[in-house]
Scaffold this active site. Structure first.
Site, PDB file in Angstrom:
ATOM      1  N   GLY A 134       0.840  -1.096   0.140  1.00 21.98           N
ATOM      2  CA  GLY A 134      -0.044  -0.029  -0.035  1.00 21.98           C
ATOM      3  C   GLY A 134       0.869   1.460   0.077  1.00 21.98           C
ATOM      4  O   GLY A 134       2.110   1.188   0.298  1.00 21.98           O
ATOM      5  N   CYS A 135       0.225   2.223  -0.358  1.00 23.30           N
ATOM      6  CA  CYS A 135       1.184   3.599  -0.427  1.00 23.30           C
ATOM      7  C   CYS A 135       1.534   4.096   0.935  1.00 23.30           C
ATOM      8  O   CYS A 135       2.731   4.487   1.061  1.00 23.30           O
ATOM      9  CB  CYS A 135       0.128   4.864  -1.160  1.00 23.30           C
ATOM     10  N   PHE A 136       0.469   4.192   1.771  1.00 25.78           N
ATOM     11  CA  PHE A 136       1.062   4.614   3.175  1.00 25.78           C
ATOM     12  C   PHE A 136       2.183   3.564   3.647  1.00 25.78           C
ATOM     13  O   PHE A 136       3.094   4.091   4.466  1.00 25.78           O
ATOM     14  CB  PHE A 136      -0.180   4.787   4.117  1.00 25.78           C
ATOM     15  N   ASN A 139       5.676   4.192   2.293  1.00 23.93           N
ATOM     16  CA  ASN A 139       6.324   5.261   2.800  1.00 23.93           C
ATOM     17  C   ASN A 139       6.819   5.191   4.312  1.00 23.93           C
ATOM     18  O   ASN A 139       7.840   5.298   4.665  1.00 23.93           O
ATOM     19  CB  ASN A 139       5.290   6.635   2.842  1.00 23.93           C
TER      20      ASN A 139
END
Length: 337
Positions: A134-136, A139
C-alpha cells in the site's frame, strides 16, 4: 518482450501503469481491460496519453501473457482470481490489499510475496506472485526499516502522514470533491488505518518480536505500537510523513545506518537537507531526511503515492521478477515548479 495484461486499467493505478509501460523498452501491452470503457482509446480516459498510443480498452481477458497486473479495488482481486483461474506460468502482481498479509498469501499452491524491494528484493526475484504494498505502508516502512534491521525500534512510534486526493481512488466521494478538499486539511482513520497491519508484519520480519504477543487482532496489536494519524491533503498526489522515535543514536549514527541500508536500493535516497514533496512527485523515488532533537529522531519521508506507492513499484517488481535492472522504464523526472 514481456507480454503484459492489465485488469482494471481505467483507474488511477491502471493509468499510471500504462504511462510507464507504454515506454518500457522490454514490454508489449497485450491488453488493457476495462469493461466499462471497452472499445474506447486509452487516451479517451487517460487524456495525457493522447499522442502516445492508439491502444484501446478491452472487455476481454487473455491468459496468453507473461505477467498480469491487477489494478482493482480491495476485495476484487481475490474475486477475480477465484472466478478466472490463471495458468501457473503467468506471473501476477496484485495492487490491491487482498494478498498482502501473511494469513492471506496462498494462491494455487504458492504464496504471494510481499513486494517491497527494499525488504524482499531477493524473494521478489524468484516469486511467481507479488502482493504490491500500500502507499502509506510503503512510505512508513521505508522510513523505519533501517532501525528495524538493527533491532532499534522502540516500544512506541509516532507517525503523522498526509496523502493526496488520488490515494482515495478515482471514484468521487464527499472527501475527494474539489470544493471540500481544496484549501482544507483533515485527519481520518486515526490509530486504525488498515495499512498498519502490513507495516507491522514487515517491521516484525526484520526486528523479530516487534509485534506484541498479547491477545487481539493484528490491527489492534499494530496500533498499540504505531501511533498513526493519517491526513488528507489538498493536493492531488504524494505522501509526506513526519515520524519520530526515541533513540540513543546520534544524528551522525542514524545517517550512517540509513545510508548503509539503502546504498544498494536505487529508488530510496537519504538527504542531509530538508525535503519537500515536489522532489518525488511523478517519480518512483522515496527521499528521507533525518534530524535529532534531544533523544528523539525525526524521520521525514516523501513518496509519490501512485508511483513508488503503487504502479511504479509494481513495475519495479516486474523488472526484478524478469531479471531486468529494476530501474528499467522508471527513470522519471520530478516536477520542480
Amino acid at each position: 518482450m514481456i507480454r503484459v495484461g492489465i485488469i482494471g486499467s481505467a483507474g488511477y493505478t491502471g493509468g499510471e501503469l500504462l504511462r510507464v509501460l507504454i515506454y518500457h523498452p522490454e514490454v508489449e501491452i497485450v491488453f488493457a481491460n476495462s469493461a466499462s470503457n471497452a472499445g474506447n482509446k486509452l487516451y479517451e480516459v487517460h487524456n495525457d496519453l493522447f499522442g502516445d498510443t492508439e491502444l484501446t480498452f478491452s472487455s476481454d481477458f487473455y491468459s496468453a501473457v507473461d505477467v498480469l497486473f491487477l489494478c482493482v479495488g480491495h476485495g476484487d482481486a481475490r474475486k477475480f482470481l477465484d472466478a478466472n483461474p490463471i495458468d501457473a506460468s503467468v506471473k501476477i502482481i496484485d495492487l490491491s490489499q487482498d494478498y498482502r498479509l501473511r494469513a492471506n498469501t496462498a494462491y494455487q499452491g504458492q504464496q504471494f510475496v510481499y513486494g517491497l524491494p527494499e525488504l524482499n528484493r531477493e524473494a521478489i526475484k524468484t516469486a511467481q506472485y507479488i502482493a504490491n504494498p500500500g502507499c502509506f505502508a510503503t512510505n512508513i516502512q521505508l522510513a523505519l526499516l533501517p532501525l528495524a534491521s538493527k533491532g532499534l525500534l522502540p516500544d512506541q512510534i509516532h507517525v503523522n502522514a498526509t496523502t493526496g486526493s488520488t490515494g482515495a481512488g478515482q471514484k468521487p466521494g464527499a472527501t475527494t470533491h474539489f470544493s471540500w478538499r481544496n484549501n482544507n486539511l483533515s485527519a481520518y482513520k486515526s490509530f486504525e488505518h488498515q495499512h498498519l497491519q502490513e507495516i507491522s508484519e514487515s517491521l516484525d520480519q526484520l526486528q523479530v518480536g516487534f509485534l506484541p504477543v498479547s491477545e487481539g487482532s493484528l490491527l489492534e496489536r499494530a496500533a498499540a505500537k504505531i501511533n498513526f494519524v493519517p491526513q488528507r491533503g489538498d493536493f492531488a498526489r504524494g505522501i509526506f510523513s513526519a515520524i519520530y522515535v526515541d533513540t540513543d543514536l546520534s544524528e551522525e549514527q542514524a545517517y550512517t545506518l540509513y545510508e548503509s541500508y539503502y546504498a544498494a536500493h536505487p529508488f530510496t535516497h537519504v538527504s542531509l537537507k530538508n525535503i519537500d514533496l515536489k522532489q518525488v512527485v511523478n517519480t518512483n523515488k522515496s527521499i528521507i531526511h533525518l534530524e535529532k532533537h534531544g533523544n528523539k529522531l525525526l524521520i521525514l519521508n516523501a513518496t509519490d503515492n501512485l508511483l513508488k506507492g503503487a504502479s511504479g513499484q509494481a513495475v519495479q517488481n516486474m523488472n526484478l521478477m524478469f531479471g531486468l535492472d529494476e530501474r528499467t522504464g522508471l527513470n522519471l523526472k520530478s516536477v520542480g515548479f
